[in-house]
Design a protein around this motif. Structure first.
Motif, short mmCIF file in Angstrom:
data_model
loop_
_atom_site.label_atom_id
_atom_site.label_comp_id
_atom_site.label_asym_id
_atom_site.label_seq_id
_atom_site.Cartn_x
_atom_site.Cartn_y
_atom_site.Cartn_z
N GLU A 1 11.57 -4.27 -6.45
CA GLU A 1 11.69 -4.30 -5.00
C GLU A 1 11.24 -2.97 -4.39
O GLU A 1 10.56 -2.95 -3.35
CB GLU A 1 13.14 -4.59 -4.60
N ALA A 2 11.63 -1.88 -5.05
CA ALA A 2 11.24 -0.55 -4.55
C ALA A 2 9.72 -0.38 -4.58
O ALA A 2 9.11 0.10 -3.62
CB ALA A 2 11.92 0.54 -5.37
N VAL A 3 9.09 -0.76 -5.69
CA VAL A 3 7.64 -0.64 -5.82
C VAL A 3 6.93 -1.54 -4.82
O VAL A 3 5.94 -1.14 -4.19
CB VAL A 3 7.19 -0.97 -7.27
N LYS A 4 7.46 -2.75 -4.63
CA LYS A 4 6.86 -3.68 -3.68
C LYS A 4 6.92 -3.12 -2.26
O LYS A 4 5.93 -3.17 -1.51
CB LYS A 4 7.60 -5.02 -3.74
N THR A 5 8.08 -2.56 -1.91
CA THR A 5 8.24 -2.00 -0.56
C THR A 5 7.35 -0.80 -0.34
O THR A 5 6.72 -0.65 0.71
CB THR A 5 9.72 -1.60 -0.34
N GLN A 6 7.28 0.08 -1.34
CA GLN A 6 6.54 1.32 -1.21
C GLN A 6 5.03 1.14 -1.37
O GLN A 6 4.26 2.03 -1.04
CB GLN A 6 7.05 2.34 -2.22
N ASN A 7 4.62 -0.01 -1.91
CA ASN A 7 3.19 -0.23 -2.15
C ASN A 7 2.66 -1.44 -1.39
O ASN A 7 1.78 -2.16 -1.87
CB ASN A 7 2.94 -0.43 -3.66
N GLN A 8 3.20 -1.66 -0.20
CA GLN A 8 2.74 -2.80 0.59
C GLN A 8 1.28 -2.69 0.96
O GLN A 8 0.60 -3.67 1.20
CB GLN A 8 3.61 -2.94 1.85
N LYS A 9 0.77 -1.47 1.02
CA LYS A 9 -0.67 -1.28 1.22
C LYS A 9 -1.10 -0.04 0.45
O LYS A 9 -0.29 0.84 0.14
CB LYS A 9 -1.00 -1.12 2.70
N ASN A 10 -2.36 0.02 0.10
CA ASN A 10 -2.88 1.16 -0.63
C ASN A 10 -2.77 2.42 0.21
O ASN A 10 -3.05 2.42 1.40
CB ASN A 10 -4.35 0.93 -1.03
N ALA A 11 -2.36 3.48 -0.46
CA ALA A 11 -2.17 4.74 0.25
C ALA A 11 -3.47 5.53 0.29
O ALA A 11 -4.30 5.44 -0.60
CB ALA A 11 -1.10 5.57 -0.44
N SER A 12 -3.65 6.28 1.35
CA SER A 12 -4.78 7.20 1.46
C SER A 12 -4.23 8.61 1.62
O SER A 12 -3.03 8.80 1.82
CB SER A 12 -5.65 6.84 2.67
N VAL A 13 -5.12 9.58 1.54
CA VAL A 13 -4.69 10.97 1.72
C VAL A 13 -4.02 11.14 3.08
O VAL A 13 -3.04 11.88 3.22
CB VAL A 13 -5.92 11.91 1.60
N TRP A 14 -4.52 10.43 4.09
CA TRP A 14 -3.99 10.60 5.44
C TRP A 14 -2.56 10.08 5.58
O TRP A 14 -1.83 10.50 6.48
CB TRP A 14 -4.90 9.91 6.46
N ASP A 15 -2.15 9.16 4.67
CA ASP A 15 -0.78 8.68 4.72
C ASP A 15 0.23 9.80 4.47
O ASP A 15 1.38 9.73 4.92
CB ASP A 15 -0.56 7.56 3.70
N LEU A 16 -0.20 10.82 3.72
CA LEU A 16 0.67 11.96 3.48
C LEU A 16 1.01 12.69 4.77
O LEU A 16 2.08 13.29 4.90
CB LEU A 16 -0.01 12.95 2.52
N PHE A 17 0.09 12.64 5.72
CA PHE A 17 0.24 13.43 6.94
C PHE A 17 0.64 12.59 8.15
O PHE A 17 1.07 13.12 9.16
CB PHE A 17 -1.06 14.18 7.24
#
Length: 464
Positions: A223-239
């Motif tokens: 559930e945690a992985v599903k929630t945290q990976n609902q979309k692919n992350a980009s560098v800009w997601d960090l900011f």
């Protein structure tokens, strides 16, 4: 059902940390080696002080691009294979040092070792945070610094008695040991779930948890992985995202607190500092005592950290560091720029540096790497580790080069005064902006980040 045990978590961490041990050897290699290379009769290869300073920071430059490689491959090939991959540059760099016949070869070897540093310090904190139970995550996370400093101790002792070539050949054995042992360890369950390999994740969880009834834990991770990976992350997601912004701020603060106290420069120039301090004790003996206490106190921190929490140790560490560094700067100023006779006080540099190493390694040394692995969701964790490593390399390179420049231009006192002031300033930031993470799962930590706090809530976080 059988009694739960953390045996596999300890074993896996121990074998994985062989790469950090090797990194510590490379990191502190200049301490016993530079005096041989810059003297007129200790080595067939001779270099200048300026060439030596550039050779030192080579290992702090190459991790900047290589940590991006680590961030890319950690999700592509997995945490385990990425850690195994780090053994190759480490092994080759030791061979280059063993057979070096020019300063360019030594610089290239340090650059290559930095490639492994970038991969290892991007992946290892992430991997350990993912496999460790919340009750021992502080212990296992702090073991990163224990391994790092153990490598520094090893190279200082062996390098003082053996030639540079022989020492490098001995050190080249450790990357081989990493491959031979860690290859049998499990992959992170988080990564296996991300790759939809649920059966292997189930097997890995049973090993790490030491019990067969792990279905509830597996469901929680899914559930945690599903929630945290609902979309692919980009560098800009960090900011862009509030929780990631908060995590980056905290990482930057604790990295500043760690590196601006001068720990990198002191590690590189330990023998040289004691050479200039006086003749109360031989520089080699003082260096070994210094690094031994450093290793011991980091181990003490790893035991205390899950009991006392991160914040109290970090705050106490910075207070003590500022005082010790100020005393050291004052000693060198009086020694070099006044006519006061301090021959009766030539024990002060040793006591001040030992005081610094004791208090610094109880918190400011191990905690930044631990926190780095705790603060970010799985979809940006690799990118965040990469950012932390890049930031570390930039700060450590600047501080190390600045130390050499200020020492040569103004005297040994000025860098230590600067380090003392920086420790005091960073203490303020830690007190007001670094939260406590003791005893919380990674998901609970995520839930507390990025939430707009009232004044009372902020006071609660600080008081934790």
């Amino acid at each position: 059902m059988y009694k739960p045990t953390y045996f596999y978590q300890y074993l896996t961490t121990f074998t994985a940390l062989l790469t950090i041990l090797t990194g510590g050897m490379h990191y502190a290699w200049p301490s016993p080696s530079l005096p041989q290379l810059t003297s007129n009769n200790s080595s067939s290869l001779q270099i200048t002080n300026d060439e030596g300073s550039w050779i030192i920071i080579m290992e702090l430059i190459s991790p900047i691009p290589s940590c991006f490689l680590g961030a890319f491959i950690v999700d592509l090939i997995g945490r385990k294979k990425a850690i195994l991959l780090s053994a190759i540059p480490y092994f080759l760099s030791w061979l280059m040092i063993a057979f070096a016949n020019s300063e360019l070869t030594l610089g290239a070897a340090r650059l290559l070792a930095g490639v492994s540093d970038g991969i290892a310090f991007t992946v290892i904190p992430l991997y350990i945070a993912e496999i460790a139970d919340a009750s021992i995550r502080g212990l296992l996370g702090a073991a990163i610094s224990v391994s790092w400093i153990s490598g520094m101790l090893f190279i200082n002792v062996v390098g003082a008695y053996l030639s540079i070539s022989t020492t490098a050949l001995i050190c080249s054995v450790f990357p081989i040991l990493l491959v031979l042992t860690f290859i049998w360890m499990p992959e992170s369950p988080y990564h296996l779930i991300m790759k939809h390999d649920i059966e292997r994740a189930r097997i890995a969880l049973r090993k790490f948890k030491g019990r067969s009834d792990i279905e509830d834990e597996l469901s929680r991770l899914q559930e945690a992985v599903k929630t945290q990976n609902q979309k692919n992350a980009s560098v800009w997601d960090l900011f862009r995202k509030k929780n990631n912004q908060e995590g980056l701020r905290i990482v930057a603060i604790v990295r500043n607190a760690q590196q601006m106290s001068g720990v990198a420069a002191i590690s590189f120039y330990t023998l040289s500092i004691f050479n200039e301090a006086g003749d109360f004790i031989s520089p080699f003996t003082a260096t070994v005592i210094y690094v031994s206490i450093q290793c011991f106190m980091t181990a003490v921190c790893s035991v205390l950290i899950d009991r006392t929490g991160r914040r109290p140790l970090l705050i106490a560490s910075l207070i003590g560091s500022a005082i010790s560094l100020f005393v050291l700067g004052t000693y060198f100023y009086i020694k070099d720029f006044t006519t006061i006779d301090i021959s009766s006080f030539n024990f002060v540099p040793l006591l001040a540096l030992l005081g610094y190493v004791i208090i610094f390694n109880i918190g400011a040394q191990p905690i930044p790497l631990l926190i780095q692995g705790e603060l970010f969701p799985t979809n940006v964790k690799a990118l965040a580790s990469c950012f932390s490593e890049v930031y570390f390399c930039i700060i450590a390179s600047m501080v190390s080069k600045l130390f050499q420049t200020l020492r040569d231009s103004f005297g040994m006192y000025l860098p230590f005064y600067g380090f003392a002031v920086c420790s005091a300033v960073n203490l303020v930031f830690v007190i007001f902006f670094v939260p406590e993470t003791k005893g919380k799962t990674l998901e609970e930590i995520q839930a507390t980040l990025g939430v707009k706090k009232s004044k009372s809530a902020r006071k609660l976080v600080i008081a934790q």
